[in-house]
Design an enzyme around this catalytic site. Structure first.
Site, PDB file in Angstrom:
ATOM      1  N   ASP A 102      30.457  53.545  43.391  1.00 34.18           N
ATOM      2  CA  ASP A 102      30.325  52.144  43.013  1.00 34.18           C
ATOM      3  C   ASP A 102      29.266  52.001  41.926  1.00 34.18           C
ATOM      4  O   ASP A 102      29.099  52.913  41.110  1.00 34.18           O
ATOM      5  CB  ASP A 102      29.990  51.307  44.264  1.00 34.18           C
ATOM      6  CG  ASP A 102      30.576  49.910  44.229  1.00 34.18           C
ATOM      7  OD1 ASP A 102      30.116  49.106  43.391  1.00 34.18           O
ATOM      8  OD2 ASP A 102      31.473  49.626  45.036  1.00 34.18           O
ATOM      9  N   ASN A 133      42.140  42.644  42.964  1.00 30.31           N
ATOM     10  CA  ASN A 133      42.064  41.183  43.030  1.00 30.31           C
ATOM     11  C   ASN A 133      42.931  40.491  41.977  1.00 30.31           C
ATOM     12  O   ASN A 133      42.588  39.437  41.485  1.00 30.31           O
ATOM     13  CB  ASN A 133      40.606  40.730  42.845  1.00 30.31           C
ATOM     14  CG  ASN A 133      39.674  41.357  43.850  1.00 30.31           C
ATOM     15  OD1 ASN A 133      40.057  41.619  44.982  1.00 30.31           O
ATOM     16  ND2 ASN A 133      38.445  41.615  43.433  1.00 30.31           N
ATOM     17  N   SER A 180      37.093  44.214  47.286  1.00 30.10           N
ATOM     18  CA  SER A 180      35.939  45.131  47.294  1.00 30.10           C
ATOM     19  C   SER A 180      35.146  45.011  48.584  1.00 30.10           C
ATOM     20  O   SER A 180      34.479  45.963  49.006  1.00 30.10           O
ATOM     21  CB  SER A 180      34.998  44.814  46.129  1.00 30.10           C
ATOM     22  OG  SER A 180      35.489  45.291  44.919  1.00 30.10           O
ATOM     23  N   HIS A 238      26.916  44.846  43.250  1.00 32.37           N
ATOM     24  CA  HIS A 238      28.205  45.140  43.878  1.00 32.37           C
ATOM     25  C   HIS A 238      28.105  46.322  44.843  1.00 32.37           C
ATOM     26  O   HIS A 238      28.496  46.236  46.012  1.00 32.37           O
ATOM     27  CB  HIS A 238      29.233  45.419  42.783  1.00 32.37           C
ATOM     28  CG  HIS A 238      30.654  45.516  43.257  1.00 32.37           C
ATOM     29  ND1 HIS A 238      31.193  46.688  43.757  1.00 32.37           N
ATOM     30  CD2 HIS A 238      31.653  44.604  43.291  1.00 32.37           C
ATOM     31  CE1 HIS A 238      32.466  46.482  44.071  1.00 32.37           C
ATOM     32  NE2 HIS A 238      32.765  45.211  43.804  1.00 32.37           N
TER      33      HIS A 238
END
Length: 307
Positions: free
Chosen positions: A50, A184, A251, A87
């Site tokens: 990530d 998404n 996520s 994130h």
């Protein structure tokens, strides 16, 4: 070929300095019911591919076992895997935030995190870095001989990539369960298809998002390879500056499955390591809550449950 992976900015729904409400997602997936039997995931290692992590976040710092920076941030220094987006920190918190009385706890709060930074401060990464990180995770050995059991990839690209696919298959052959966000780009329609890699590869557990009322999230990608859905809307977890925020997206759903796997892996037959991903998947499959009012393209095999 598009070889770039982009993390679209996720809207911060609400910022919390002090938490007054304990989120109930752990109870919705029945995680706490396995904590005693699995010692909260102690001994499991989850690689988080990530944007890095806030390394000194009070909810996370005790569970970071190691890390590596594959991006150009901090002049490419491999030992600085600091998160500049939030994130990765949020994803890591869903998996393994410790129960420190601050109000959020990860699905597997005694599991360890290997932080592999593949997304830079602009929210961009490359397939090449992702491949390097996957291979690094497979080869990694911890200070006490630990090995990676699970990889979480809350990222993706609409383009397939042959070398990435080879790395995915290699990691799975070594007994690592791979989990990825579905993406998404959804439009709320069950009969239109949106694909994100690496999630779409069959060797990866592809996770979509459902709302707090257990309906498919409009933004969640729909396709025939969707495996499960998890909580993905208004999810409270760790963030930059030692804060806690609510974020929304697939996520957020994927790390609920990665954390669940960190618990399940403590209960499956580990005598043949290459079969561990299959055993964990079978457990998820046999316990999932079917959401029969919706297409399998929207919910896969259902909402993950641990009991």
């Amino acid at each position: 070929m598009n070889t770039e992976i982009i993390l679209k900015p996720v809207k911060i729904v609400e910022l919390f300095k002090v938490l007054n409400v304990v989120p109930d997602n752990l109870d919705k997936i029945r995680a706490r019911e396995l904590w005693e039997e699995t010692d909260q995931g102690s001994g499991s290692v989850v690689a988080v591919l990530d944007s890095g992590i806030q390394v000194d976040h009070p909810s996370l710092k005790d569970n970071v076992i190691d890390g590596y920076n594959f991006t150009d941030d901090d002049e490419g220094n491999p030992i600085i895997y600091q998160d500049y987006l939030g994130h990765g920190t949020h994803v890591a918190g869903i998996i393994a935030a410790i129960d420190n009385g601050r109000g959020i706890t990860g699905v597997a709060p005694k599991s360890k995190l290997l932080i592999l930074k593949v997304i830079n401060h602009k929210g961009r990464g490359s397939f090449e870095n992702l491949i390097q990180a996957i291979m690094y995770a497979v080869a990694w050995t911890g200070p006490n001989g630990e090995k990676v059991n699970i990889m979480n990839m809350s990222l993706g690209s609409p383009e397939p990539h042959e070398e990435l696919y080879k790395a995915i298959k290699y990691a799975r052959s070594k007994g690592i369960l791979l989990v990825a966000a579905a993406g998404n780009e959804g439009d709320g329609e069950s009969d239109t298809i949106e694909i994100s890699y690496p999630g779409f590869y069959k060797e990866v557990v592809q996770v979509g998002s459902i709302s707090e009322t257990e309906t498919p999230s409009k933004f969640s990608n729909t396709n025939v390879n969707l495996d499960f859905v998890g909580p993905g809307e208004n999810i409270l977890s760790a963030h930059l500056n030692s804060n806690y925020v609510e974020l929304t997206g697939t996520s957020m759903a994927a790390p609920f499955v990665a954390g669940a796997a960190a618990l399940i892996i403590k209960m499956v037959n580990r005598s043949r390591p290459h079969l561990i991903p299959m055993y964990v998947y079978e457990y998820l499959l046999s316990h999932a809550l079917p959401l029969e009012n919706f297409s399998i393209n929207q919910v896969g095999n259902g909402f993950i449950q641990l009991k």
